[in-house]
Scaffold this motif. Structure first.
Motif, PDB file in Angstrom:
ATOM      1  N   PRO A  86      94.607 -42.433 -47.299  1.00 25.11           N
ATOM      2  CA  PRO A  86      93.457 -43.175 -46.756  1.00 25.11           C
ATOM      3  C   PRO A  86      93.740 -43.918 -45.460  1.00 25.11           C
ATOM      4  O   PRO A  86      92.946 -43.849 -44.521  1.00 25.11           O
ATOM      5  N   ALA A  87      94.865 -44.640 -45.385  1.00 27.26           N
ATOM      6  CA  ALA A  87      95.160 -45.405 -44.171  1.00 27.26           C
ATOM      7  C   ALA A  87      95.368 -44.484 -42.978  1.00 27.26           C
ATOM      8  O   ALA A  87      94.925 -44.772 -41.856  1.00 27.26           O
ATOM      9  N   LEU A  88      96.032 -43.359 -43.217  1.00 27.17           N
ATOM     10  CA  LEU A  88      96.258 -42.406 -42.135  1.00 27.17           C
ATOM     11  C   LEU A  88      94.954 -41.769 -41.691  1.00 27.17           C
ATOM     12  O   LEU A  88      94.679 -41.655 -40.488  1.00 27.17           O
ATOM     13  N   ASP A  89      94.133 -41.338 -42.639  1.00 24.76           N
ATOM     14  CA  ASP A  89      92.841 -40.745 -42.277  1.00 24.76           C
ATOM     15  C   ASP A  89      91.962 -41.741 -41.525  1.00 24.76           C
ATOM     16  O   ASP A  89      91.246 -41.370 -40.586  1.00 24.76           O
ATOM     17  N   ALA A  90      92.028 -43.020 -41.930  1.00 24.91           N
ATOM     18  CA  ALA A  90      91.239 -44.038 -41.241  1.00 24.91           C
ATOM     19  C   ALA A  90      91.721 -44.202 -39.800  1.00 24.91           C
ATOM     20  O   ALA A  90      90.925 -44.332 -38.864  1.00 24.91           O
ATOM     21  N   ALA A  91      93.048 -44.198 -39.606  1.00 27.19           N
ATOM     22  CA  ALA A  91      93.592 -44.323 -38.254  1.00 27.19           C
ATOM     23  C   ALA A  91      93.190 -43.139 -37.382  1.00 27.19           C
ATOM     24  O   ALA A  91      93.000 -43.282 -36.167  1.00 27.19           O
ATOM     25  N   LEU A  92      93.045 -41.965 -37.996  1.00 29.78           N
ATOM     26  CA  LEU A  92      92.681 -40.755 -37.259  1.00 29.78           C
ATOM     27  C   LEU A  92      91.175 -40.634 -37.055  1.00 29.78           C
ATOM     28  O   LEU A  92      90.712 -39.660 -36.473  1.00 29.78           O
ATOM     29  N   GLY A  93      90.413 -41.601 -37.558  1.00 30.83           N
ATOM     30  CA  GLY A  93      88.962 -41.538 -37.400  1.00 30.83           C
ATOM     31  C   GLY A  93      88.290 -40.619 -38.394  1.00 30.83           C
ATOM     32  O   GLY A  93      87.209 -40.087 -38.112  1.00 30.83           O
ATOM     33  N   GLY A  94      88.923 -40.408 -39.560  1.00 33.52           N
ATOM     34  CA  GLY A  94      88.328 -39.558 -40.580  1.00 33.52           C
ATOM     35  C   GLY A  94      89.153 -38.348 -40.938  1.00 33.52           C
ATOM     36  O   GLY A  94      88.797 -37.603 -41.842  1.00 33.52           O
ATOM     37  N   GLY A  95      90.263 -38.131 -40.247  1.00 27.49           N
ATOM     38  CA  GLY A  95      91.118 -36.992 -40.545  1.00 27.49           C
ATOM     39  C   GLY A  95      91.653 -36.339 -39.286  1.00 27.49           C
ATOM     40  O   GLY A  95      91.352 -36.756 -38.163  1.00 27.49           O
ATOM     41  N   LEU A  96      92.454 -35.310 -39.479  1.00 27.79           N
ATOM     42  CA  LEU A  96      93.043 -34.589 -38.354  1.00 27.79           C
ATOM     43  C   LEU A  96      91.983 -33.735 -37.679  1.00 27.79           C
ATOM     44  O   LEU A  96      91.256 -32.979 -38.333  1.00 27.79           O
ATOM     45  N   ALA A  97      91.872 -33.860 -36.371  1.00 28.01           N
ATOM     46  CA  ALA A  97      90.833 -33.152 -35.624  1.00 28.01           C
ATOM     47  C   ALA A  97      91.134 -31.673 -35.522  1.00 28.01           C
ATOM     48  O   ALA A  97      92.238 -31.276 -35.148  1.00 28.01           O
ATOM     49  N   ARG A  98      90.157 -30.864 -35.897  1.00 25.44           N
ATOM     50  CA  ARG A  98      90.217 -29.437 -35.593  1.00 25.44           C
ATOM     51  C   ARG A  98      89.953 -29.246 -34.101  1.00 25.44           C
ATOM     52  O   ARG A  98      89.516 -30.148 -33.412  1.00 25.44           O
ATOM     53  N   ALA A  99      90.189 -28.022 -33.644  1.00 27.36           N
ATOM     54  CA  ALA A  99      89.875 -27.656 -32.252  1.00 27.36           C
ATOM     55  C   ALA A  99      90.558 -28.583 -31.260  1.00 27.36           C
ATOM     56  O   ALA A  99      90.019 -28.852 -30.182  1.00 27.36           O
ATOM     57  N   ARG A 100      91.716 -29.075 -31.620  1.00 27.34           N
ATOM     58  CA  ARG A 100      92.505 -29.950 -30.747  1.00 27.34           C
ATOM     59  C   ARG A 100      93.966 -29.542 -30.826  1.00 27.34           C
ATOM     60  O   ARG A 100      94.373 -28.755 -31.681  1.00 27.34           O
ATOM     61  N   LEU A 101      94.769 -30.101 -29.958  1.00 29.29           N
ATOM     62  CA  LEU A 101      96.207 -29.847 -29.929  1.00 29.29           C
ATOM     63  C   LEU A 101      96.942 -31.066 -30.454  1.00 29.29           C
ATOM     64  O   LEU A 101      96.636 -32.201 -30.078  1.00 29.29           O
ATOM     65  N   HIS A 102      97.933 -30.834 -31.324  1.00 30.38           N
ATOM     66  CA  HIS A 102      98.731 -31.905 -31.906  1.00 30.38           C
ATOM     67  C   HIS A 102     100.212 -31.579 -31.702  1.00 30.38           C
ATOM     68  O   HIS A 102     100.621 -30.420 -31.850  1.00 30.38           O
ATOM     69  N   GLU A 103     101.015 -32.582 -31.382  1.00 39.00           N
ATOM     70  CA  GLU A 103     102.441 -32.390 -31.117  1.00 39.00           C
ATOM     71  C   GLU A 103     103.267 -33.038 -32.221  1.00 39.00           C
ATOM     72  O   GLU A 103     102.998 -34.172 -32.614  1.00 39.00           O
ATOM     73  N   VAL A 104     104.273 -32.309 -32.708  1.00 44.37           N
ATOM     74  CA  VAL A 104     105.163 -32.806 -33.747  1.00 44.37           C
ATOM     75  C   VAL A 104     106.595 -32.736 -33.224  1.00 44.37           C
ATOM     76  O   VAL A 104     107.041 -31.678 -32.773  1.00 44.37           O
TER      77      VAL A 104
END
Length: 323
Positions: A86-104
Motif C-alpha cells: 500500500p505505501a509503495l502504491d500510494a507513493a507511485l500514485g496508484g501503482g507502477l505506470a504502464r506505457a512508461r520506462l523504469h530503471e532498476v
C-alpha cells in the motif's frame, strides 16, 4: 528500416516455435546484411505471433510494403498496475505506470542478483495483471550482460512467478542493438513488459535513447524495465526520461516455519519518480500471488519467527551462471 548506425546484426531472437537456426559455418558465410534481415524478420514474426497476427493468418505481414509496419498514430495507453504494497502504491500514485520506462539498478556489486530479482518480480506482476488470457514479456540481454550475469534459468523464473511460456528471450550483441530491439518490442501491443539488460550503458544510453524508449512504450502500452547489469550501478548519476529509478539492495528474508529462508526480500529506494513521491521501502515478494508486501506491515501482523513462509522460497534461482 533501422538507422544506418544500427544497421548491424542484432543477434538472435530465440524462435518461439523451434524453427531451425543456420549452422555456425553457414552463419559465418552469410552476408552481414542478410544476417541483419533474418534477425529482424525473426523478431517481427515473434512479436506478430504474440499479437495473434502471424503470417498466413490474415495479419499485417501480408499488408506490409517492404516488410515494414504501416505508420500508426502515436497513442498513450497509460494505466497503472498495483504492486501490492500500500505505501509503495500510494507513493507511485496508484501503482507502477504502464506505457512508461523504469530503471532498476544495484546499490553495490553484491546486490546485482537482488536487482535482477526485483526486475523479474516487476515483470511477473505486470504479466499477471494482464490476466491468464493475455500478457507476455520480452527479456533482452546484450552479450556483456549474458557473460557477467549468466543466462536465464526457466525453472527459477517459474518459481519466481514469471512463466517461461510467456517469455521471449532476445540476445543482442551489444548495448546499441539491445536498445534497438527494446524499442521495437515496446511497440508490440500484446506485451505487458519489456526488460532490457545491458552491461555497459556509458556512451549508449542517454537522454535521447531513453526518450526513444519512452515514446515506443507510450505507443505500444507495455512497461519498459531497463536493468543496469554492472557493479555499483546505483552510484552513477545520468540523465534519462524514465518515469522511475529504483536502487535495489538485498536484505535478509524472513525465516519460514522450519527456519528455512523465506521469500525474496529487498530494500528498495525509489530514487527518482517524475511528478511523484520518492522513498525507501523494505519489500518481500510473494511469487505465488505475484505481489509485493511491506516487511514492516508483515512484521506487525505476525512475528518473523512464526512466519509461515508466505510465497515460499524459490526452488531455483532465476539466473544460472555460466561455468
Amino acid at each position: 528500416m533501422a538507422p544506418p548506425d544500427r544497421a548491424r546484426d542484432v543477434g538472435t531472437a530465440v524462435p518461439a516455435t523451434g524453427e531451425a537456426l543456420p549452422s555456425p559455418q553457414a552463419a559465418q558465410e552469410e552476408n552481414p546484411q542478410a544476417r541483419l534481415e533474418r534477425a529482424r524478420a525473426a523478431l517481427r514474426r515473434d512479436l506478430a505471433r504474440l499479437e495473434g497476427e502471424g503470417p498466413g493468418e490474415g495479419g499485417r505481414e501480408g499488408h506490409r510494403e517492404g516488410g515494414h509496419d504501416p505508420p500508426r498514430g502515436r497513442r498513450d495507453v497509460g494505466g497503472r498496475v498495483r504492486l501490492g504494497a500500500p505505501a509503495l502504491d500510494a507513493a507511485l500514485g496508484g501503482g507502477l505506470a504502464r506505457a512508461r520506462l523504469h530503471e532498476v539498478m544495484a546499490r553495490a556489486a553484491g546486490d546485482l542478483g537482488a536487482a535482477h530479482g526485483f526486475a523479474a518480480a516487476l515483470a511477473a506482476r505486470l504479466v499477471a495483471a494482464k490476466g491468464a488470457s493475455g500478457g507476455a514479456a520480452v527479456w533482452i540481454q546484450d552479450e556483456t550482460a549474458a557473460r557477467e550475469d549468466g543466462g536465464l534459468y526457466g525453472p527459477g523464473l517459474a518459481m519466481h512467478g514469471l512463466d517461461p511460456a510467456r517469455l521471449l528471450l532476445v540476445r543482442a550483441k551489444d548495448p546499441r542493438e539491445a536498445l534497438w530491439a527494446a524499442e521495437q518490442a515496446l511497440r508490440c501491443r500484446a506485451l505487458a513488459a519489456v526488460l532490457v539488460e545491458i552491461g555497459r550503458l556509458g556512451g549508449v544510453y542517454d537522454l535521447t535513447a531513453s526518450r526513444r524508449l519512452v515514446l515506443a512504450a507510450r505507443e505500444g502500452g507495455a512497461a519498459g524495465v531497463l536493468v543496469r547489469a554492472a557493479a555499483g550501478a546505483g552510484a552513477e548519476a545520468f540523465a534519462s526520461a524514465a518515469a522511475t529509478r529504483w536502487i535495489v539492495a538485498a536484505r535478509p528474508s524472513r525465516p519460514g516455519l522450519a527456519g528455512e529462508p523465506g521469500a525474496p526480500a529487498w530494500t528498495v529506494s525509489l530514487a527518482r519518480h517524475r511528478g511523484g513521491r520518492e522513498g525507501i521501502f523494505d519489500l518481500e515478494w510473494n511469487h505465488e500471488h505475484c505481489v509485493l508486501a511491506e516487511l514492516e506491515a508483515l512484521s506487525r501482523d505476525r512475528p518473523a519467527a512464526s512466519g509461515d513462509g508466505a510465497g515460499g522460497p524459490p526452488a531455483a534461482l532465476p539466473f544460472r551462471r555460466r561455468a
